[in-house]
Enzyme design. Structure first.
Site, PDB file in Angstrom:
ATOM      1  N   LYS A  13      56.590  11.354 -16.590  1.00 34.75           N
ATOM      2  CA  LYS A  13      55.668  12.253 -15.874  1.00 34.75           C
ATOM      3  C   LYS A  13      54.354  11.542 -15.551  1.00 34.75           C
ATOM      4  CE  LYS A  13      55.405  15.264 -19.214  1.00 34.75           C
ATOM      5  NZ  LYS A  13      56.254  14.650 -20.242  1.00 34.75           N
ATOM      6  N   ARG A  88      53.699  23.848 -20.705  1.00 36.67           N
ATOM      7  CA  ARG A  88      54.630  23.371 -21.726  1.00 36.67           C
ATOM      8  C   ARG A  88      55.314  24.505 -22.473  1.00 36.67           C
ATOM      9  NH1 ARG A  88      52.529  17.905 -22.157  1.00 36.67           N
ATOM     10  NH2 ARG A  88      53.843  16.651 -23.498  1.00 36.67           N
ATOM     11  N   ARG A 127      56.516   1.976 -25.730  1.00 43.59           N
ATOM     12  CA  ARG A 127      55.091   2.268 -25.548  1.00 43.59           C
ATOM     13  C   ARG A 127      54.348   2.162 -26.883  1.00 43.59           C
ATOM     14  NH1 ARG A 127      53.548   7.858 -22.861  1.00 43.59           N
ATOM     15  NH2 ARG A 127      54.292   8.637 -24.852  1.00 43.59           N
ATOM     16  N   ARG A 133      49.961   4.374 -29.488  1.00 45.45           N
ATOM     17  CA  ARG A 133      49.478   5.768 -29.438  1.00 45.45           C
ATOM     18  C   ARG A 133      49.854   6.484 -30.729  1.00 45.45           C
ATOM     19  NH1 ARG A 133      50.898   9.309 -24.135  1.00 45.45           N
ATOM     20  NH2 ARG A 133      51.747  10.796 -25.625  1.00 45.45           N
ATOM     21  N   ARG A 144      58.296  16.079 -31.172  1.00 46.53           N
ATOM     22  CA  ARG A 144      57.967  16.367 -29.763  1.00 46.53           C
ATOM     23  C   ARG A 144      59.230  16.698 -28.968  1.00 46.53           C
ATOM     24  NH1 ARG A 144      54.958  11.030 -28.737  1.00 46.53           N
ATOM     25  NH2 ARG A 144      55.024  11.578 -26.540  1.00 46.53           N
TER      26      ARG A 144
END
Ligand code: B4P
Length: 187
Positions: A13, A88, A127, A133, A144
């Site tokens: 996204k 969401r 990532r 992160r 998640r």
């Protein structure tokens, strides 16, 4: 063009919104980025949001709605926007309808990026190595993905039921995925 990009964590996204923003010349509104900016600035909101985000849960609907309304009031949104990360859950989808009706800017399109879960886990692991992160650790990623299935997948049905949803294959080169989204927007 007023567009919502939907998809599970790691579906691309944010990646695709960044590309589309340049080509469509519209604003990119990422609620994840807005929250991370609050965390980085050490605001009260950021302090509240950090623990929730790190655990892979959703930050409260009230906080998100306040942030969204304030962002939609900024000048660069007049030309259109890509919403990345919002809504969401179904409550947020209803809240978005109400906010957009109030400002007279209804959605033109909703695009869902489809990516198999094994690939999502692989991308986020990549990532995590590159960017570190805080919410990209394996435990948070599992959470998640579960939150996505429980709370965000019903948003896909919400828009599909209205006939405004386009599903796009999110697997492949970035430019190919973007071309599929652009083609879906023309239909
Ligand atoms: P987000 O920032 O939205 O994080 P995300 O779902 O992981 O998506 P992101 O856009 O960053 O990743 P992308 O798929 O582009 O949310 C983070 C947290 O904020 C949430 O867990 C929640 O706590 C909170 N939050 C945000 N919005 C909220 C809301 N509305 N309500 C409540 N809480 C909210 O990319 C992932 C990786 O894949 C990248 O490394 C990228 O390079 C790679 N990739 C992308 N496309 C690829 C491709 N085609 N091929 C190979 N790799 C690709």
């Amino acid at each position: 063009m007023r567009l919502v990009l939907l998809g599970p964590p790691g579906s691309g996204k944010g990646t695709q919104a960044t590309r589309l923003k340049e080509h469509l010349n519209i604003a990119h509104i990422s609620t994840g980025d807005l929250l991370r900016a609050e965390v980085a600035a050490g605001t009260e909101l950021g302090k509240q949001a950090k623990a929730v985000m790190d655990a892979g849960n959703l930050v409260s609907d009230d906080i998100l709605l306040g942030m969204l309304e304030s962002r939609l009031g900024q000048a660069d949104v007049a030309n259109g926007f890509i919403l990345d990360g919002y809504p969401r859950n179904v409550a947020q989808a209803n809240a978005l309808d109400a906010v957009l009706a109030k400002i007279g800017q209804p959605l033109d399109a909703v695009v869902q990026l489809d990516v198999p879960s094994e690939l999502l886990v692989e991308r986020i692991a990549g990532r995590a190595q590159e960017q570190g992160r805080a919410d990209d650790n394996p435990e948070s990623v599992r959470k998640r993905l579960q939150v996505y299935t429980d709370q965000t997948a019903p948003v896909v049905d919400f828009y599909a039921g209205r006939g405004t949803l386009a599903r796009v294959d999110g697997v492949g080169e970035l430019a190919d995925v973007e071309a599929r989204i652009q083609a879906a927007l023309k239909r």
